[in-house]
Design a protein around this motif. Structure first.
Motif, PDB file in Angstrom:
ATOM      1  N   THR A   1      11.435 -24.613  -6.888  1.00  0.00           N
ATOM      2  CA  THR A   1      10.646 -25.031  -5.493  1.00  0.00           C
ATOM      3  C   THR A   1      11.155 -25.881  -4.930  1.00  0.00           C
ATOM      4  O   THR A   1      10.226 -26.626  -4.057  1.00  0.00           O
ATOM      5  N   THR A   2      12.127 -26.531  -5.160  1.00  0.00           N
ATOM      6  CA  THR A   2      12.744 -28.017  -4.548  1.00  0.00           C
ATOM      7  C   THR A   2      12.633 -27.750  -3.176  1.00  0.00           C
ATOM      8  O   THR A   2      13.242 -26.992  -2.457  1.00  0.00           O
ATOM      9  N   PRO A   3      11.897 -28.602  -2.355  1.00  0.00           N
ATOM     10  CA  PRO A   3      11.861 -28.543  -0.825  1.00  0.00           C
ATOM     11  C   PRO A   3      13.300 -28.585  -0.026  1.00  0.00           C
ATOM     12  O   PRO A   3      14.094 -29.633  -0.572  1.00  0.00           O
ATOM     13  N   ASP A   4      13.723 -27.916   0.781  1.00  0.00           N
ATOM     14  CA  ASP A   4      14.698 -28.099   1.603  1.00  0.00           C
ATOM     15  C   ASP A   4      14.480 -29.469   2.496  1.00  0.00           C
ATOM     16  O   ASP A   4      13.507 -29.655   2.915  1.00  0.00           O
TER      17      ASP A   4
ATOM     18  N   TYR B   1       9.369 -36.913  -0.143  1.00  0.00           N
ATOM     19  CA  TYR B   1       9.254 -35.907  -1.687  1.00  0.00           C
ATOM     20  C   TYR B   1       9.735 -36.909  -2.780  1.00  0.00           C
ATOM     21  O   TYR B   1      10.840 -36.586  -3.188  1.00  0.00           O
TER      22      TYR B   1
ATOM     23  N   TYR C   1       9.410 -29.310  -9.608  1.00  0.00           N
ATOM     24  CA  TYR C   1       9.854 -28.259  -8.766  1.00  0.00           C
ATOM     25  C   TYR C   1      10.816 -27.354  -9.556  1.00  0.00           C
ATOM     26  O   TYR C   1      11.173 -26.265  -9.317  1.00  0.00           O
TER      27      TYR C   1
END
Length: 584
Positions: free
Chosen positions: A375-378, A429, A439
């Motif tokens: 789930t690492t944010p873009d 983040y 993540y």
């Protein structure tokens, strides 16, 4: 530039410096898989106090799907043929930017298991045998490894002559034998427990240890009361699992303990709750004089300060450092040439003794999540837009194909804008900047402590001087062959070269995969190493031109005209052949 502009952060950037040659094996189930499984794990369940969990054999065995055949790796897991210059320039940026330190991977799956119960043998004390050819450095460890869990019961035999004595003596002897047996069993139980520890439902059991001149191999099992977390599967079909950087090891011949960095395990899932793997610690990691290096760096940085060089400044670079010191390329080893401190004055040359004790403190066990659970944010759209706007204002193209045509000034600006974008991203983040985080990883919390007595086994180890060097003496000085690996000793302070080793058939020797942290160490596996060929190649020439010849999809056709060995004979800086068959 293609990677730098990839805002979607493809998860296969985990591959950055770990995709080497992949050797994948099949592990068929025997006819009596259920019986073998029950026997193999019975002792684990006892130690874990996890009895009552019925194993599901239908879920126990799942075949690894055919791996990706993307051009970047080839259908047989071949290395990328991307150029060295672009890779070398930006690989550090990517590894930091993406916050990923996972091992090589080109696809993911959900904790795929593939047990190899080829024989009905107990698991504890036989992990090397159970893992078989799935190990990167595989081979017959039974000849060399020490079992850490003693499965042999001590039986006291009565003397026939003593059996004829009177009843009181017989009863006394019987009582003495019973006490002796109980003490032996108590010692055995204590020994077993010392190598098996349970914390919060996770049991770590050490199985075997083997140490040669090149590395220490420690096999273990990890058993969880609940189902093992879903785990990212690497390109060679192995769960991406490692010991956290907070884990430490203290060798009794060293003054201080050290952290276990990059401590990936080489292994596989045996069922939904049990993982078996091997920790490989290279000897160079077992002989680091950390106190000496700390002192050297203090003196070195003080020397820099005297020269007006601030290593903490934002614009610091090794290129600027070399220029300020009058060096063609910076190297700690060459500091004495410009009046700086010598490493040898501060760092001790430490050797691994024949016998030693290691104190292991395993803090946490960490695994990479499957790609579909990462789930690492873009990068937010506003940061992308800001980057593109800066590029446009300076007339710099964002087209990948145009990167090589940019001026050095434009490349420097692009690099600046790129870093500014990522710095802002990590301010939003901050946790994403950590290699393993919530993540992209799961963690089994714990603190498992072990003391392991190790005896170095140097049987079937051969060292040969080869001197594949240039006119300055830089290159491959010697090679050491153990039953499972061949390691080249390099002297290349300016990183000018790539050393290549071919087996007797002229094929590139395989790396050990995730268990290998040394680019100059090769796994023997099933290769013919009666003769090996060693070549010293220019770094850029090899990375940009030569290696692509061997890893190309049509190499077999090209080899009909010119083999890779013949190409290296023509282009290498130096080369030689080494024969081991005469040592048998």
């Amino acid at each position: 530039m293609a990677k730098k502009l990839d805002f979607d952060k493809e998860k296969n950037n985990r591959n950055d410096n770990a995709i080497e040659e992949i050797m994948q094996a099949d592990f068929p189930l025997p006819k009596q898989a259920e019986d073998a499984k029950n026997e193999a794990f019975s002792r684990i369940r006892e130690m874990a106090a996890a009895s009552g969990h019925a194993e599901n054999t239908e879920n126990m065995v799942q075949r690894l799907q055919e791996k990706s055949t993307e051009k970047s790796t080839g259908s047989s897991g071949k290395k990328s043929t991307g150029t060295a210059k672009s890779h070398k320039k930006f690989k550090t940026v990517y590894k930091t930017a993406l916050g990923l330190t996972a091992a090589a991977a080109v696809f993911s799956a959900v904790c795929i298991t593939n047990p190899a119960f080829a024989e009905n043998i107990p698991l504890v004390g036989n992990v090397f045998k159970q893992l078989g050819n799935s190990l990167g450095f595989y081979g017959d460890y039974s000849k060399y490894a020490k079992q850490l869990t003693d499965s042999t019961e001590v039986i006291q035999s009565a003397d026939p002559d003593e059996s004829q004595e009177d009843g009181s003596n017989s009863q006394s002897a019987q009582a003495e034998d019973q006490n002796t047996t109980e003490n032996n069993n108590a010692d055995k139980t204590k020994d077993d427990e010392s190598y098996s520890k349970t914390v919060d439902g996770t049991t770590v059991t050490l199985s075997e240890v083997y140490c040669n001149e090149m590395a220490l191999y420690l096999s273990m099992t990890i058993h969880t009361e609940d189902k093992f977390p879903d785990t990212f599967i690497t390109s060679d079909g192995k769960p991406n699992i490692k010991l956290s950087e907070n884990s430490t090891v203290k060798y009794d011949y060293m003054d201080e303990k050290s952290n276990l960095f990059n401590a990936y395990l080489d292994g596989k899932m045996l069922d939904d709750n049990t993982y078996a793997g091997v920790l490989r610690i290279p000897v160079e990691d077992m002989t680091v004089d950390e106190a000496g290096w700390t002192k050297f760096y203090e003196v070195r940085n003080a020397f820099f300060k005297e020269k007006g060089i601030d290593v903490d400044s934002e614009d610091f670079s090794f290129d600027k450092l070399a220029q300020a010191l009058g060096m063609d390329e910076y190297s700690d080893a060459k500091l004495p040439q410009v009046g700086g401190p010598a490493i040898s004055d501060y760092v001790k040359d430490i050797k691994v003794p024949d016998r030693f004790t290691m104190e292991l403190d395993l803090k946490d066990i960490v695994g990479a999540l499957p790609e579909n659970q990462d789930t690492t944010p873009d990068i937010p759209q506003d940061l992308r837009d800001e980057y593109n706007q800066k590029m446009a204002e300076h007339g710099i193209s964002t087209d990948d194909a145009d990167y090589e045509s940019l001026t050095e000034e434009q490349k420097d600006l692009e690099h600046q804008f790129f870093n500014e974008m990522w710095n802002e991203y990590f301010e939003r983040y901050p946790e994403a900047n950590e290699g393993n985080n919530r993540y992209n990883s799961w963690t089994l919390k714990g603190d498992w402590k072990f003391n392991v007595d190790v005896e170095k086994n140097t049987s079937d180890t051969v060292e040969k001087d080869v001197n594949v060097v240039d006119e300055n003496g830089d290159g491959v000085l010697s090679i050491t062959k153990t039953p499972f690996e061949i390691t080249m000793k390099m002297q290349d302070p300016e990183t000018k070269y790539v050393a290549v080793m071919l087996d007797a058939n002229g094929d590139i020797m395989p790396y050990g995969g995730v268990a290998n942290s040394n680019a100059d160490t090769y796994a023997i596996q099933d290769r013919d190493v009666s003769t090996v060929y060693i070549y010293l190649c220019d770094y850029y020439e090899y990375m940009d031109e030569l290696k692509g010849y061997y890893w190309s999809d049509n190499y077999e056709e090209k080899a009909k005209t010119k083999t890779f060995k013949q190409l290296l004979d023509e282009r290498a800086v130096a080369g030689t052949e080494v024969h081991f068959d005469t040592d048998k």
